[in-house]
Design an enzyme around this catalytic site. Structure first.
Site: not given
Ligand code: PAF
Length: 294
Positions: A30, A32, A36-37, A61, A151-152, A155
């Protein structure tokens, strides 16, 4: 790096890669972007020929009481970071591209049980929004594999289950949490913390680690550990949502069949909601075993 904002353009570019026999890794985000990304991107680069990153702040979401408009949008800085990492393709669609008929009548993908517990019970509908957009993005990109952060953890577990249940031919790769030096998990939300809150933030990881150590030493009164941990968070200045010791596969209560324990926490710090987790692999011979970080 090529940037596309429509499905048609993106799919035509990806067709070219596929025709050359190149494999495609996908990192949905998403935006930012933080370290980590970028770690997810690096993992994706190791595993496939071409890396596609998406930046899409998914309205589906966010709950009614969650401030979608305040979510940080930093496209120019994000693009620079992805370019420096050597990312091949950025997909940055508008909301109308993903939800051309609006969201009210959008077909939704739901993962029951796994999606209803922990963050799912505090944020009703959140994971339906995640699985719906991730399914759409998977159908648009059609990657060979997709990379998500541990971390998530909930998810990641939900996406793995969705892919398995819906027979999606995509490998899901989890990547270990990247932390600041004081143990705080890297998150876009850390930017919301004021200096006092940032000084308190490491207590979450410390509390998770103490709980893991207690279990590894053989302490098995989980209710007592959970309530002690919630008290520690509260005393530090958090507003705990949950602190839970669960089976890492089902995210339900630990049973005799549990092979790995996940210890998960979510708590408010001022207006910011932080989540984190650590895991503990159980040694089938001695019952208690090796430590594994989340
Ligand atoms: O983890 C995230 O940034 C979001 O939940 C994702 C997986 C990009 C879905 O919008």
């Amino acid at each position: 790096m090529r940037t596309y904002s429509t499905n048609v353009q993106l799919q035509s570019a990806l067709r070219d890669f596929r025709q050359k026999g190149q494999t495609i890794a996908f990192v949905p985000t998403m935006g930012n972007l933080h370290e980590g990304h970028l770690d997810l991107v690096r993992k994706a680069q190791c595993l496939c020929d071409v890396v596609v990153v998406s930046i899409f702040v998914n309205p589906l979401q966010f709950g009614a009481n969650e401030d979608l408009d305040a979510y940080p949008r930093t496209m120019a800085a994000d693009k620079e970071k992805l370019f420096s990492e050597g990312v091949h393709v950025l997909y940055a669609p508008a909301v109308e591209e993903i939800y051309p008929e609006g969201m009210a009548t959008q077909t939704q993908v739901q993962v029951p049980d796994l999606g209803d517990t922990l963050c799912g019970s505090s944020r009703p509908g959140h994971f339906d929004g995640v699985t719906t957009v991730v399914s759409k993005l998977f159908n648009i990109v059609q990657p060979d594999l997709a990379v998500f952060g541990e971390k998530d953890f909930q998810q990641l577990s939900i996406v793995r289950k969705m892919v398995k249940d819906l027979c999606m031919p995509i490998e899901i790769v989890g990547v270990a949490t990247v932390r600041d030096e004081d143990g705080v998990a890297k998150s876009s939300r850390n930017g919301y913390l004021n200096p006092d809150q940032r000084a308190i933030a490491p207590v979450m990881h410390q509390t998770l680690n103490s709980c893991r150590e207690a279990i590894a030493c053989g302490f098995d009164n989980f209710l007592q550990l959970e309530s002690h941990a919630r008290m520690k968070l509260l005393q530090a200045g958090f507003e705990p949502d949950y602190f839970a010791i669960r089976d890492a596969r089902t995210l339900q209560t630990v049973t005799a069949e549990t092979e790995e324990i996940a210890i998960l926490a979510a708590a408010g710090l001022g207006d910011t909601r932080l989540i984190d987790n650590v895991r503990l692999a159980l040694n089938p011979v001695s019952d208690w075993g090796m430590l594994a970080d989340g």
